[in-house]
Design a protein around this motif. Sequence first.
Motif, PDB file in Angstrom:
ATOM      1  N   ASP A  96       0.814  -1.217   0.000  1.00 53.07           N
ATOM      2  CA  ASP A  96       0.000   0.000   0.000  1.00 53.07           C
ATOM      3  C   ASP A  96       0.845   1.264   0.000  1.00 53.07           C
ATOM      4  O   ASP A  96       0.317   2.367   0.172  1.00 53.07           O
ATOM      5  CB  ASP A  96      -0.972  -0.001   1.187  1.00 53.07           C
ATOM      6  N   THR A  97       2.143   1.115  -0.200  1.00 55.07           N
ATOM      7  CA  THR A  97       3.051   2.259  -0.260  1.00 55.07           C
ATOM      8  C   THR A  97       3.685   2.308  -1.650  1.00 55.07           C
ATOM      9  O   THR A  97       4.604   1.529  -1.947  1.00 55.07           O
ATOM     10  CB  THR A  97       4.152   2.153   0.805  1.00 55.07           C
ATOM     11  N   PRO A  98       3.229   3.196  -2.519  1.00 56.57           N
ATOM     12  CA  PRO A  98       3.723   3.215  -3.896  1.00 56.57           C
ATOM     13  C   PRO A  98       5.233   3.404  -4.006  1.00 56.57           C
ATOM     14  O   PRO A  98       5.865   2.817  -4.880  1.00 56.57           O
ATOM     15  CB  PRO A  98       2.971   4.389  -4.528  1.00 56.57           C
ATOM     16  N   THR A  99       5.805   4.221  -3.124  1.00 54.48           N
ATOM     17  CA  THR A  99       7.243   4.488  -3.235  1.00 54.48           C
ATOM     18  C   THR A  99       8.077   3.239  -2.963  1.00 54.48           C
ATOM     19  O   THR A  99       9.192   3.113  -3.480  1.00 54.48           O
ATOM     20  CB  THR A  99       7.653   5.610  -2.267  1.00 54.48           C
ATOM     21  N   VAL A 100       7.551   2.320  -2.169  1.00 52.53           N
ATOM     22  CA  VAL A 100       8.269   1.067  -1.902  1.00 52.53           C
ATOM     23  C   VAL A 100       8.393   0.262  -3.189  1.00 52.53           C
ATOM     24  O   VAL A 100       9.462  -0.255  -3.534  1.00 52.53           O
ATOM     25  CB  VAL A 100       7.551   0.250  -0.812  1.00 52.53           C
ATOM     26  N   ALA A 101       7.293   0.148  -3.919  1.00 56.32           N
ATOM     27  CA  ALA A 101       7.328  -0.586  -5.187  1.00 56.32           C
ATOM     28  C   ALA A 101       8.181   0.144  -6.213  1.00 56.32           C
ATOM     29  O   ALA A 101       8.940  -0.478  -6.970  1.00 56.32           O
ATOM     30  CB  ALA A 101       5.910  -0.764  -5.708  1.00 56.32           C
ATOM     31  N   ALA A 102       8.073   1.469  -6.244  1.00 59.37           N
ATOM     32  CA  ALA A 102       8.798   2.247  -7.248  1.00 59.37           C
ATOM     33  C   ALA A 102      10.303   2.136  -7.091  1.00 59.37           C
ATOM     34  O   ALA A 102      11.050   2.211  -8.070  1.00 59.37           O
ATOM     35  CB  ALA A 102       8.369   3.710  -7.170  1.00 59.37           C
ATOM     36  N   ALA A 103      10.769   1.945  -5.872  1.00 57.38           N
ATOM     37  CA  ALA A 103      12.214   1.915  -5.614  1.00 57.38           C
ATOM     38  C   ALA A 103      12.897   0.716  -6.250  1.00 57.38           C
ATOM     39  O   ALA A 103      14.090   0.763  -6.554  1.00 57.38           O
ATOM     40  CB  ALA A 103      12.466   1.926  -4.105  1.00 57.38           C
ATOM     41  N   THR A 104      12.145  -0.375  -6.478  1.00 55.53           N
ATOM     42  CA  THR A 104      12.765  -1.591  -7.007  1.00 55.53           C
ATOM     43  C   THR A 104      12.304  -1.949  -8.409  1.00 55.53           C
ATOM     44  O   THR A 104      12.966  -2.728  -9.093  1.00 55.53           O
ATOM     45  CB  THR A 104      12.468  -2.786  -6.085  1.00 55.53           C
ATOM     46  N   ALA A 105      11.192  -1.416  -8.866  1.00 55.17           N
ATOM     47  CA  ALA A 105      10.642  -1.803 -10.162  1.00 55.17           C
ATOM     48  C   ALA A 105      11.450  -1.208 -11.310  1.00 55.17           C
ATOM     49  O   ALA A 105      12.011  -0.106 -11.207  1.00 55.17           O
ATOM     50  CB  ALA A 105       9.182  -1.380 -10.275  1.00 55.17           C
ATOM     51  N   ALA A 106      11.516  -1.953 -12.411  1.00 51.13           N
ATOM     52  CA  ALA A 106      12.134  -1.461 -13.643  1.00 51.13           C
ATOM     53  C   ALA A 106      11.081  -1.105 -14.688  1.00 51.13           C
ATOM     54  O   ALA A 106      11.338  -0.329 -15.599  1.00 51.13           O
ATOM     55  CB  ALA A 106      13.081  -2.516 -14.213  1.00 51.13           C
ATOM     56  N   VAL A 107       9.883  -1.701 -14.547  1.00 52.41           N
ATOM     57  CA  VAL A 107       8.739  -1.366 -15.385  1.00 52.41           C
ATOM     58  C   VAL A 107       7.606  -0.949 -14.470  1.00 52.41           C
ATOM     59  O   VAL A 107       7.248  -1.683 -13.540  1.00 52.41           O
ATOM     60  CB  VAL A 107       8.311  -2.562 -16.265  1.00 52.41           C
ATOM     61  N   HIS A 108       7.063   0.226 -14.724  1.00 54.27           N
ATOM     62  CA  HIS A 108       6.002   0.782 -13.889  1.00 54.27           C
ATOM     63  C   HIS A 108       4.748   0.921 -14.754  1.00 54.27           C
ATOM     64  O   HIS A 108       4.768   1.648 -15.750  1.00 54.27           O
ATOM     65  CB  HIS A 108       6.402   2.155 -13.345  1.00 54.27           C
ATOM     66  N   VAL A 109       3.670   0.239 -14.371  1.00 51.23           N
ATOM     67  CA  VAL A 109       2.432   0.259 -15.145  1.00 51.23           C
ATOM     68  C   VAL A 109       1.345   0.926 -14.311  1.00 51.23           C
ATOM     69  O   VAL A 109       1.035   0.461 -13.204  1.00 51.23           O
ATOM     70  CB  VAL A 109       1.993  -1.165 -15.536  1.00 51.23           C
ATOM     71  N   VAL A 110       0.774   1.997 -14.838  1.00 52.48           N
ATOM     72  CA  VAL A 110      -0.200   2.788 -14.079  1.00 52.48           C
ATOM     73  C   VAL A 110      -1.593   2.564 -14.666  1.00 52.48           C
ATOM     74  O   VAL A 110      -1.823   2.786 -15.855  1.00 52.48           O
ATOM     75  CB  VAL A 110       0.143   4.286 -14.126  1.00 52.48           C
ATOM     76  N   ILE A 111      -2.517   2.136 -13.818  1.00 50.36           N
ATOM     77  CA  ILE A 111      -3.894   1.917 -14.256  1.00 50.36           C
ATOM     78  C   ILE A 111      -4.846   2.367 -13.144  1.00 50.36           C
ATOM     79  O   ILE A 111      -5.617   1.598 -12.581  1.00 50.36           O
ATOM     80  CB  ILE A 111      -4.116   0.445 -14.704  1.00 50.36           C
ATOM     81  N   VAL A 112      -4.728   3.645 -12.807  1.00 49.00           N
ATOM     82  CA  VAL A 112      -5.592   4.277 -11.806  1.00 49.00           C
ATOM     83  C   VAL A 112      -6.701   5.027 -12.542  1.00 49.00           C
ATOM     84  O   VAL A 112      -6.567   5.363 -13.721  1.00 49.00           O
ATOM     85  CB  VAL A 112      -4.789   5.235 -10.912  1.00 49.00           C
ATOM     86  N   PRO A 113      -7.813   5.313 -11.876  1.00 49.24           N
ATOM     87  CA  PRO A 113      -8.943   5.941 -12.578  1.00 49.24           C
ATOM     88  C   PRO A 113      -8.701   7.407 -12.909  1.00 49.24           C
ATOM     89  O   PRO A 113      -8.043   8.129 -12.159  1.00 49.24           O
ATOM     90  CB  PRO A 113     -10.097   5.786 -11.583  1.00 49.24           C
ATOM     91  N   THR A 114      -9.234   7.819 -14.043  1.00 48.61           N
ATOM     92  CA  THR A 114      -9.307   9.231 -14.409  1.00 48.61           C
ATOM     93  C   THR A 114     -10.779   9.608 -14.394  1.00 48.61           C
ATOM     94  O   THR A 114     -11.570   9.058 -15.166  1.00 48.61           O
ATOM     95  CB  THR A 114      -8.725   9.485 -15.803  1.00 48.61           C
TER      96      THR A 114
END
Length: 452
Positions: A96-114
């Motif tokens: 539930d902490t986006p920055t934790v995932a962002a620190a290790t990921a090499a591909v970031h896929v965003v699918i949040v609502p607009t």
Amino acid sequence: MISEEYIRLYGIDSDQEEQRIALTSGRVPVAVYGLGKMGLPLAAVYAELTGNVTGVDIDSSVVDRINAGVSPVTGEPGLDDLIASLTAEGSLEAVDTPTVAAATAAVHVVIVPTTLTRDKHPDLTALEAAVESIGAGLSPGDQVIIESTVPPGTCGGFVKPLLERVSGLSPDQFGVAFCPERTSSGRALEDIRGAYPKVVGGVDDESTRVARLIYDELSNNDVITVSDATTAESVKVFEGLYRDVNIALANELAQIRDDLEIDVVEAIMVANTQPFCDIHLPGAGVGGHCIPYYPYFVFDRVKTSMPLCQTARETNDSMPQFLVSKLVERLAAHETAIEDATVVVLGLTYRPGVAEVRASPAIPLVETLQHLGARVFVVDPILDKATAPFPLTALEEVPVDDLDGAVLVTNHDEFATIDWTSYDSLVCIDGRDALPDSSAKHDVYVVGRGSK
């Protein structure tokens, strides 16, 4: 999770085959931001492919359920078992902490609502929060892919500059691409795996190349590369605009049915036997988080007026009022004033079998009936009473003896078994051409067809 050395894909001096193997072996960590109705199935398919996915959602209860092997998304065939399997084997975990995932990921896929603001401008708040979190952990060689439907120009004019500012990286150190989500509720896994061609477009050629490499592996269908990210963003919203305008044509034809005194639906279906004609069918209105929103994503970004699309929106938004007007007219013919009438509205969700009420035509229809003074009972068998916008009543609790009218807005399967012969004479407005033959004893008006 895979413990071998991780690699990145953007701007890296390695051949396509080496990168493909790295992706499918889990050596390219993936983070999927947004684990809702479309995001969780997407994260699951990525986890199937790579075995190394972190799903991100700010709702800790969603995260806890996923990590326990339980899907919080219902109504998606195969998803429950897939989530249980992927979490058990360690291919998918949630945080539930986006920055934790962002620190290790090499591909970031965003699918949040607009969504839309009250004055119908695109609300990029959720996207901005996700992108800022990614920027805080962005590394050289990372690839960011936006699957959220956004106004054309968002990737190049908003996402890329924001990532540069937050990360401190130069624009040639990371990639940004858009891949439109082409998925429907109830068939998400099938759609993501390749029911339709994938479309990718990047803010530069390298971003497009990486996006194509990824989706060539994710999908068993074709991957279409387009000129740039803005074109890819436009593909998605143009699909919605087409449907909105086409449905508006059908709904406008339905509104002239009484003048022509014909079955408009019959005429449409026969017209469609000509290969150059493909008119949709009329109904109670257009709802959901897609078609009613997408025109405004374009309106917001262009200076040129779009009267056709504007009129289509107005026409589709007018359908709940059209149904109410027919109900009032037919009740009056039976010497019942609307303010003295008891009416049941069948279906509050925008689609049958989908527990989603965003932009549902049933909402303004109920509000209008209440404003006119009618006593209104709302029945929807798939909605949670705690989250419904109106009090819900079970069908068996609707006062049969006092009922004057019924409006079918959403043709849930559960309504197919209603025994209409057990009701006294009613005025029925059928917004989905779905009332069974047992309703024939009543005064039934079907949108587009007229009296039954």
